[in-house]
Design a protein around this motif. Structure first.
Motif, PDB file in Angstrom:
ATOM      1  N   ILE A  68       0.869  -1.168   0.000  1.00  0.00           N
ATOM      2  CA  ILE A  68       0.000   0.000   0.000  1.00  0.00           C
ATOM      3  C   ILE A  68       0.912   1.226   0.000  1.00  0.00           C
ATOM      4  O   ILE A  68       1.659   1.447   0.953  1.00  0.00           O
ATOM      5  CB  ILE A  68      -0.904   0.031   1.254  1.00  0.00           C
ATOM      6  N   PRO A  69       0.878   2.017  -1.072  1.00  0.00           N
ATOM      7  CA  PRO A  69       1.751   3.199  -1.143  1.00  0.00           C
ATOM      8  C   PRO A  69       1.465   4.186  -0.008  1.00  0.00           C
ATOM      9  O   PRO A  69       0.312   4.442   0.332  1.00  0.00           O
ATOM     10  CB  PRO A  69       1.394   3.824  -2.497  1.00  0.00           C
ATOM     11  N   VAL A  95     -11.116  -3.411   3.026  1.00  0.00           N
ATOM     12  CA  VAL A  95     -11.020  -2.925   1.652  1.00  0.00           C
ATOM     13  C   VAL A  95     -12.429  -2.487   1.245  1.00  0.00           C
ATOM     14  O   VAL A  95     -13.360  -3.287   1.260  1.00  0.00           O
ATOM     15  CB  VAL A  95     -10.491  -4.019   0.697  1.00  0.00           C
ATOM     16  N   ILE A  96     -12.575  -1.219   0.902  1.00  0.00           N
ATOM     17  CA  ILE A  96     -13.875  -0.667   0.542  1.00  0.00           C
ATOM     18  C   ILE A  96     -13.920  -0.428  -0.962  1.00  0.00           C
ATOM     19  O   ILE A  96     -13.004   0.172  -1.534  1.00  0.00           O
ATOM     20  CB  ILE A  96     -14.147   0.644   1.299  1.00  0.00           C
ATOM     21  N   LYS A 132       1.687   2.832  -7.410  1.00  0.00           N
ATOM     22  CA  LYS A 132       0.469   2.363  -8.085  1.00  0.00           C
ATOM     23  C   LYS A 132      -0.754   3.173  -7.658  1.00  0.00           C
ATOM     24  O   LYS A 132      -0.757   3.836  -6.624  1.00  0.00           O
ATOM     25  CB  LYS A 132       0.245   0.884  -7.798  1.00  0.00           C
ATOM     26  N   ASP A 133      -1.796   3.085  -8.476  1.00  0.00           N
ATOM     27  CA  ASP A 133      -3.052   3.770  -8.172  1.00  0.00           C
ATOM     28  C   ASP A 133      -4.201   2.792  -7.976  1.00  0.00           C
ATOM     29  O   ASP A 133      -5.306   3.190  -7.651  1.00  0.00           O
ATOM     30  CB  ASP A 133      -3.415   4.756  -9.284  1.00  0.00           C
ATOM     31  N   SER A 134      -3.943   1.507  -8.190  1.00  0.00           N
ATOM     32  CA  SER A 134      -5.001   0.498  -8.026  1.00  0.00           C
ATOM     33  C   SER A 134      -4.648  -0.424  -6.865  1.00  0.00           C
ATOM     34  O   SER A 134      -3.519  -0.434  -6.379  1.00  0.00           O
ATOM     35  CB  SER A 134      -5.174  -0.313  -9.317  1.00  0.00           C
ATOM     36  N   PHE A 135      -5.630  -1.195  -6.455  1.00  0.00           N
ATOM     37  CA  PHE A 135      -5.449  -2.093  -5.320  1.00  0.00           C
ATOM     38  C   PHE A 135      -6.064  -3.439  -5.680  1.00  0.00           C
ATOM     39  O   PHE A 135      -7.263  -3.633  -5.541  1.00  0.00           O
ATOM     40  CB  PHE A 135      -6.122  -1.504  -4.074  1.00  0.00           C
ATOM     41  N   ASP A 136      -5.252  -4.327  -6.203  1.00  0.00           N
ATOM     42  CA  ASP A 136      -5.718  -5.644  -6.638  1.00  0.00           C
ATOM     43  C   ASP A 136      -5.320  -6.676  -5.594  1.00  0.00           C
ATOM     44  O   ASP A 136      -4.183  -7.116  -5.563  1.00  0.00           O
ATOM     45  CB  ASP A 136      -5.122  -5.988  -8.012  1.00  0.00           C
TER      46      ASP A 136
END
Length: 139
Positions: A68-69, A95-96, A132-136
């Motif tokens: 998580i950045p 995680v929302i 990153k800008d996404s959370f997979d």
């Protein structure tokens, strides 16, 4: 005694009329929320200079890792927030998602960084996705 019975009956009738009038005036319509969440147990969070490396429960036996950045904490609106862990609970991550896509993540952790749930990542570790800008995440 008769006066009490008559007064009680009148009050009951007034109450019932009021309830039915209010009920007709306010029709409640339930809508499905656009937000959904998933909680996972956190085993350890490693602090790195660019990101947090989270080790979490994946399935029933496996351990997953996700970064998580740290920049997400300072964004407006923040994609990363922290909550103090209540006594007697295990650290967890929420995680929302909003309309099915990632919105934000909340880490519920002990406030004391000396707690075993916190750690420090080795300085030689390279974090490739700290920007990153996404959370997979895989549960």
């Amino acid at each position: 005694m008769k006066k009490f019975g008559i007064i009680s009956a009148i009050l009951l009738a007034i109450t019932l009329c009021t309830i039915s009038a209010v009920e007709q005036e306010y029709k409640y319509e339930f809508k499905e929320s656009k937000l959904s969440y998933h909680n996972v147990t956190v085993y350890k969070v490693l602090d790195h200079k660019q990101a947090y490396i989270v080790m979490y429960a994946k399935g029933h036996r496996d351990v997953g890792n996700i970064t998580i950045p740290k920049k997400w904490y300072n964004e407006k609106p923040a994609k990363l927030t922290f909550r103090a862990l209540p006594k007697g609970m295990t650290p967890y991550m929420t995680v929302i998602k909003k309309e099915g896509s990632f919105d934000r993540v909340i880490l519920t952790m002990p406030t004391d960084k000396a707690n075993l749930a916190w750690g420090v990542a080795d300085s030689s570790v390279t974090v490739n996705d700290a920007d990153k800008d996404s959370f997979d995440i895989v549960y």
